[in-house]
Design an enzyme around this catalytic site. Structure first.
Site, mmCIF file in Angstrom:
data_model
loop_
_atom_site.group_PDB
_atom_site.id
_atom_site.type_symbol
_atom_site.label_atom_id
_atom_site.label_comp_id
_atom_site.label_asym_id
_atom_site.label_seq_id
_atom_site.Cartn_x
_atom_site.Cartn_y
_atom_site.Cartn_z
ATOM 1 N N LYS A 1 0.618 -1.192 -0.041
ATOM 2 C CA LYS A 1 0.013 -0.179 0.136
ATOM 3 C C LYS A 1 0.757 1.141 -0.186
ATOM 4 O O LYS A 1 0.236 2.400 -0.532
ATOM 5 C CB LYS A 1 -0.782 0.189 1.178
ATOM 6 C CG LYS A 1 -2.009 -1.081 1.117
ATOM 7 C CD LYS A 1 -3.030 -0.937 2.239
ATOM 8 C CE LYS A 1 -4.181 -1.946 2.077
ATOM 9 N NZ LYS A 1 -5.241 -1.928 3.247
ATOM 10 N N GLY B 1 1.491 -0.167 9.317
ATOM 11 C CA GLY B 1 1.700 -0.418 8.100
ATOM 12 C C GLY B 1 0.674 0.607 7.371
ATOM 13 O O GLY B 1 0.123 1.475 8.006
#
Length: 265
Positions: free
Chosen positions: A65, A148
């Site tokens: 991502k 993350g």
């Protein structure tokens, strides 16, 4: 037309099943397909357009991502602010544009869960209504487990609601806590706990974030982005301690529909 999911590994993909079923319901099964593009390195994205000239859109999942952003022509301002992309549109001129639908998908589902759980009533003995919920959220602290790409979207969504957030990681840093820092006393100051790590995801269902679960109670609400299994060990232990709990299935549905809308703009 081809759509797909970029990530690694992709052994248990929600998106492929969801969009394949959606295409069938819309009568598009003969002209639309959704594939899994499993790649260890995001650089593999560069060859997708050559292999699939009719590629119109992609979803992006862990661990790409953030790294995928370097290979896109344009980043939507919200995604740039968050620092992560989970949706890509391929324009007719060949340009690739990255978006983040995770943050709105999470925010919509999280608020819905709090309302359905009657969180203000269960936690504080007060009526459940949007004005009261908004007021309490502005005075509430949240722990976001993990650092993350998904965690970045969760921080954005919570802060937009006025919630003060704190990241939790295995590694110490000035702007985050470690799991060892989370004592039974500290957790009383953080009524919202969001797990953005893959801990507890199938098949490693015995894994969990190391937290003082027995110190939780009705004032706490724990949300897990993991949706397989439906109740992770993190959620079960929190529920058994009296906390409200919910998984990320609704978030997936909201972000998937937001992505479909983007691809059709």
């Amino acid at each position: 037309m081809t759509y797909g999911l970029i990530g690694y590994p992709l052994t248990h993909s929600f998106s492929k099943g969801y969009f394949t079923e959606k295409f069938a319901e819309l009568g598009l099964a003969d002209s639309h397909q959704y594939l899994n593009f499993e790649m260890e390195d995001a650089v593999g994205f560069c060859s997708l357009r050559e292999k699939y000239p009719d590629l119109k859109g992609c979803n992006v999942t862990i661990p790409h991502k953030e790294s995928i952003m370097a290979y896109l022509d344009e980043i939507d301002p919200t995604a740039a602010r968050i620092g992560a992309v989970n949706c890509i549109r391929f324009d007719e001129n060949g340009q690739t544009i990255g978006f983040n639908t995770d943050y709105k998908g999470f925010q919509q589902d999280f608020l819905q869960q709090l309302r359905e759980h009657d969180w203000t009533a269960r936690a504080f003995g007060l009526p459940t209504n949007d004005d009261l919920l908004e007021t309490f959220l502005e005075e509430t602290n949240a722990l976001v487990l993990g650092t993350g790409g998904a965690s970045l979207a969760v921080h954005e969504a919570l802060r937009e609601l006025g919630i003060t957030t704190m990241a939790v990681s295995r590694r110490a840093s000035e702007d985050r806590l470690t799991y060892a820092d989370i004592t039974p006393e500290l957790i009383q100051d953080y009524h919202l706990i969001i797990n953005t790590t893959p801990l507890g995801m199938y098949p490693k269902v015995d894994a969990r974030p190391e937290l003082p679960y027995t110190a939780m109670g009705p004032a706490h609400y724990c949300y897990d982005l993991v949706y397989n299994p439906a109740e992770t060990l993190f959620l079960r232990l929190a529920r058994e301690a009296g906390a409200g709990t919910g998984n990320g299935t609704g978030m997936l549905l909201h972000q998937a529909e937001a992505g479909w809308a983007i691809w059709n703009e």
